[in-house]
Motif scaffolding. Sequence first.
Motif, PDB file in Angstrom:
ATOM      1  N   ALA A 182      48.719  53.238  25.017  1.00 27.64           N
ATOM      2  CA  ALA A 182      47.925  52.852  26.192  1.00 27.64           C
ATOM      3  C   ALA A 182      48.808  52.216  27.263  1.00 27.64           C
ATOM      4  O   ALA A 182      48.666  52.511  28.462  1.00 27.64           O
ATOM      5  N   ASN A 183      49.737  51.335  26.838  1.00 24.67           N
ATOM      6  CA  ASN A 183      50.632  50.697  27.802  1.00 24.67           C
ATOM      7  C   ASN A 183      51.526  51.719  28.500  1.00 24.67           C
ATOM      8  O   ASN A 183      51.759  51.646  29.714  1.00 24.67           O
ATOM      9  N   ALA A 184      52.031  52.682  27.739  1.00 24.35           N
ATOM     10  CA  ALA A 184      52.922  53.677  28.330  1.00 24.35           C
ATOM     11  C   ALA A 184      52.191  54.543  29.347  1.00 24.35           C
ATOM     12  O   ALA A 184      52.741  54.868  30.415  1.00 24.35           O
ATOM     13  N   GLU A 185      50.966  54.932  29.049  1.00 20.58           N
ATOM     14  CA  GLU A 185      50.201  55.732  30.012  1.00 20.58           C
ATOM     15  C   GLU A 185      49.944  54.944  31.290  1.00 20.58           C
ATOM     16  O   GLU A 185      49.979  55.500  32.395  1.00 20.58           O
ATOM     17  N   ALA A 186      49.687  53.638  31.152  1.00 21.83           N
ATOM     18  CA  ALA A 186      49.449  52.803  32.336  1.00 21.83           C
ATOM     19  C   ALA A 186      50.708  52.710  33.192  1.00 21.83           C
ATOM     20  O   ALA A 186      50.652  52.795  34.428  1.00 21.83           O
ATOM     21  N   ILE A 187      51.855  52.544  32.563  1.00 23.92           N
ATOM     22  CA  ILE A 187      53.120  52.483  33.304  1.00 23.92           C
ATOM     23  C   ILE A 187      53.408  53.825  33.966  1.00 23.92           C
ATOM     24  O   ILE A 187      53.850  53.884  35.130  1.00 23.92           O
ATOM     25  N   CYS A 188      53.149  54.892  33.254  1.00 30.04           N
ATOM     26  CA  CYS A 188      53.353  56.226  33.814  1.00 30.04           C
ATOM     27  C   CYS A 188      52.541  56.403  35.097  1.00 30.04           C
ATOM     28  O   CYS A 188      53.046  56.936  36.098  1.00 30.04           O
ATOM     29  N   ALA A 189      51.302  55.930  35.087  1.00 24.95           N
ATOM     30  CA  ALA A 189      50.440  56.056  36.267  1.00 24.95           C
ATOM     31  C   ALA A 189      51.000  55.269  37.448  1.00 24.95           C
ATOM     32  O   ALA A 189      50.982  55.744  38.599  1.00 24.95           O
ATOM     33  N   VAL A 190      51.516  54.059  37.184  1.00 28.56           N
ATOM     34  CA  VAL A 190      52.105  53.240  38.251  1.00 28.56           C
ATOM     35  C   VAL A 190      53.317  53.949  38.850  1.00 28.56           C
ATOM     36  O   VAL A 190      53.484  54.007  40.072  1.00 28.56           O
ATOM     37  N   LEU A 191      54.179  54.482  37.995  1.00 24.56           N
ATOM     38  CA  LEU A 191      55.393  55.133  38.474  1.00 24.56           C
ATOM     39  C   LEU A 191      55.080  56.415  39.242  1.00 24.56           C
ATOM     40  O   LEU A 191      55.666  56.676  40.302  1.00 24.56           O
ATOM     41  N   GLU A 192      54.170  57.222  38.714  1.00 24.11           N
ATOM     42  CA  GLU A 192      53.845  58.488  39.378  1.00 24.11           C
ATOM     43  C   GLU A 192      53.251  58.279  40.755  1.00 24.11           C
ATOM     44  O   GLU A 192      53.414  59.118  41.647  1.00 24.11           O
ATOM     45  N   ALA A 193      52.568  57.155  40.966  1.00 23.33           N
ATOM     46  CA  ALA A 193      51.886  56.911  42.237  1.00 23.33           C
ATOM     47  C   ALA A 193      52.815  56.371  43.320  1.00 23.33           C
ATOM     48  O   ALA A 193      52.417  56.295  44.495  1.00 23.33           O
ATOM     49  N   HIS A 194      54.048  55.994  42.952  1.00 24.97           N
ATOM     50  CA  HIS A 194      54.924  55.348  43.928  1.00 24.97           C
ATOM     51  C   HIS A 194      55.844  56.361  44.604  1.00 24.97           C
ATOM     52  O   HIS A 194      56.486  57.172  43.937  1.00 24.97           O
ATOM     53  N   PRO A 195      55.954  56.309  45.914  1.00 24.82           N
ATOM     54  CA  PRO A 195      56.746  57.314  46.644  1.00 24.82           C
ATOM     55  C   PRO A 195      58.247  57.254  46.380  1.00 24.82           C
ATOM     56  O   PRO A 195      58.945  58.256  46.583  1.00 24.82           O
ATOM     57  N   LEU A 196      58.784  56.105  45.944  1.00 23.95           N
ATOM     58  CA  LEU A 196      60.217  56.009  45.682  1.00 23.95           C
ATOM     59  C   LEU A 196      60.614  56.582  44.320  1.00 23.95           C
ATOM     60  O   LEU A 196      61.796  56.797  44.064  1.00 23.95           O
ATOM     61  N   VAL A 197      59.641  56.812  43.465  1.00 28.30           N
ATOM     62  CA  VAL A 197      59.933  57.387  42.148  1.00 28.30           C
ATOM     63  C   VAL A 197      59.968  58.904  42.294  1.00 28.30           C
ATOM     64  O   VAL A 197      58.948  59.538  42.586  1.00 28.30           O
ATOM     65  N   SER A 198      61.155  59.476  42.129  1.00 30.95           N
ATOM     66  CA  SER A 198      61.307  60.916  42.359  1.00 30.95           C
ATOM     67  C   SER A 198      60.805  61.744  41.182  1.00 30.95           C
ATOM     68  O   SER A 198      60.320  62.862  41.373  1.00 30.95           O
ATOM     69  N   LYS A 199      60.908  61.213  39.957  1.00 27.61           N
ATOM     70  CA  LYS A 199      60.420  61.974  38.810  1.00 27.61           C
ATOM     71  C   LYS A 199      60.137  61.031  37.641  1.00 27.61           C
ATOM     72  O   LYS A 199      60.885  60.081  37.402  1.00 27.61           O
ATOM     73  N   VAL A 200      59.048  61.314  36.937  1.00 27.67           N
ATOM     74  CA  VAL A 200      58.715  60.600  35.707  1.00 27.67           C
ATOM     75  C   VAL A 200      58.809  61.586  34.547  1.00 27.67           C
ATOM     76  O   VAL A 200      58.284  62.705  34.622  1.00 27.67           O
ATOM     77  N   TYR A 201      59.502  61.184  33.517  1.00 25.42           N
ATOM     78  CA  TYR A 201      59.645  62.009  32.316  1.00 25.42           C
ATOM     79  C   TYR A 201      58.782  61.409  31.211  1.00 25.42           C
ATOM     80  O   TYR A 201      59.048  60.302  30.725  1.00 25.42           O
ATOM     81  N   TYR A 202      57.739  62.122  30.837  1.00 29.47           N
ATOM     82  CA  TYR A 202      56.785  61.637  29.834  1.00 29.47           C
ATOM     83  C   TYR A 202      56.045  62.860  29.303  1.00 29.47           C
ATOM     84  O   TYR A 202      55.732  63.780  30.080  1.00 29.47           O
TER      85      TYR A 202
END
Length: 563
Positions: A437-457
């Motif tokens: 659950a924590n990892a999915e929440a962090i993934c959502a925060v990272l994916e929504a931010h314009p400075l994050v070019s890619k999330v690997y999950y």
Amino acid sequence: MVTGYPRFFIHKSIQALSTDIVAKYCRPGESGMPSAMLFPTKRTAQRCVDFIRERAEPFTVTELSILRLVLDPTKEFAEPLRTISPSISAVIFPERLFPIAKQYWQHSGAGVSSRRAEFCHGLFRDDLLVLDDRPPSPRPPQLNKLRRGPKRYQRTASIDETKGAGTNGRPSPPAEELADDLESSRFLEERFGRNLDVSLVENAKSAIRRRIAGVLTTDLDLASKSLPVMESNARGVSNLQEHDIYLTPCGMNAIFTTHQALLKARKPEKSINFGFPYVDTLKILQKFGPGAIFYGHGSSADLDDLEARLKAGERFLGLFCEFPGNPLLSCPDLIRIRQLADTYDFAVVVDETVGNFVNVNVLPFADVVVSSLTKIFSGDCNVMGGSLILNPSGRYYSALKAAMGEGVFEDTYWAEDVVFMERNSRDFVTRIDRVNANAEAICAVLEAHPLVSKVYYPKCNESRSNYEACRLPKGGYGGLLSCTLETQAHAIAFHDALETAKGPSLGTNFTLTSPYVILAHYHELDWVAGYGVDPSLIRISVGLENNLSELFAKALKAAEAVQ
């Protein structure tokens, strides 16, 4: 870095025992004072010697030897000492050969654990651990029972109690009293308010194996409750038995042992490393056999190329892959790999450490499944361990089983390490749910931010369908993810502002963040970039904290301030 993961940095307790063994038994040679590397058995030590001989200058191999230390046969010992069979096999070599010996230590994962070293060091200091070829000395007529021993066996109190205190805080009794009362040395340790008898170590191993099989998901008292019966369809295969699950000192040793078993059970051929691997897996395949071919992308195109090789007549020992991979979290197509393996006769070995067996079930697609129990299965980052499962429905099951029983596998998992691993893993399932659950929440925060070019999950990777093919009905997507930011400066600001622990391991109960590629591949950054691995990648091992989304949002704010 002054210390680190025990396969990369030899623990100081192990170094201390090595130094004392050399000082007592070794003399300076042509190359000066020798060094020692410690292993639990003579067979594991001999493999190290063979590895060094293959790579060292011919004139140095005459200075290689093995010293085996065992309990003094002239003395009687309390039953716990005989039960756990403390022993050390020291490989003695010229100091300049340390880099070669260290390669074997790191790749094989076969070295002694720090707890074994500490325990045996106590025996060594008390002259109770001796060379096994020492001529028997006459037994003193008055010495009929153990007078001295390791401190943790001289009292029944917790190992966490004040040093030198006995039961209820009283001073430890003199050694003479201990020799008359073997009951005082019955217990391995005390924790959580109850003693654990050494005789229950085998029950603890059984409990660990059954957790791995998925048939033991609740806490139990090993002294009073029977273990759950292994179901016939455990892990999605028929007839999986407890004896098909092997425990090893660490996860890398499970991979090393599997490779050795395949080499013994089948005609030696090159292996396949499919997908970008953890550092030592590829090294094992390259250095301990005919070699390996490497498909670093682990893509459909790579499978196409492999299939073309197979159709052209090339044959392989086995295909080794991770599910998901580390650090890009991509998943190989196990369905297609299984089909190719069945058609062209090679074994499939899947490392499920990152996915873990609460989230995914890969055994139906594999001949062998390996895992590092050191990670989230333990969570407390205070003990190492590994496991390998032989698929009883696999084509090579009988041959692998025979190889394991003919010396490839030795049960060298130290009793104290077993105790800690069993206790740490009791709440494994509930911890996994929270980490997911924590990892999915962090993934959502990272994916929504314009400075994050890619999330690997696994949930958002292109290979998600491959993950879903193995995901259990109640399984999540795991506790490991990685990300890259627009620039290296953004990545540095984000990493430095992130208020989590910083370190290169994974699977701890607390969140760990690291510039993984720089730490693991510092001398080959261009090589890893060729496989799509950004040197500025940040890897996050998610823990159990409550406020992680806030911490990551705050760190991203710091990245926004970079000009």
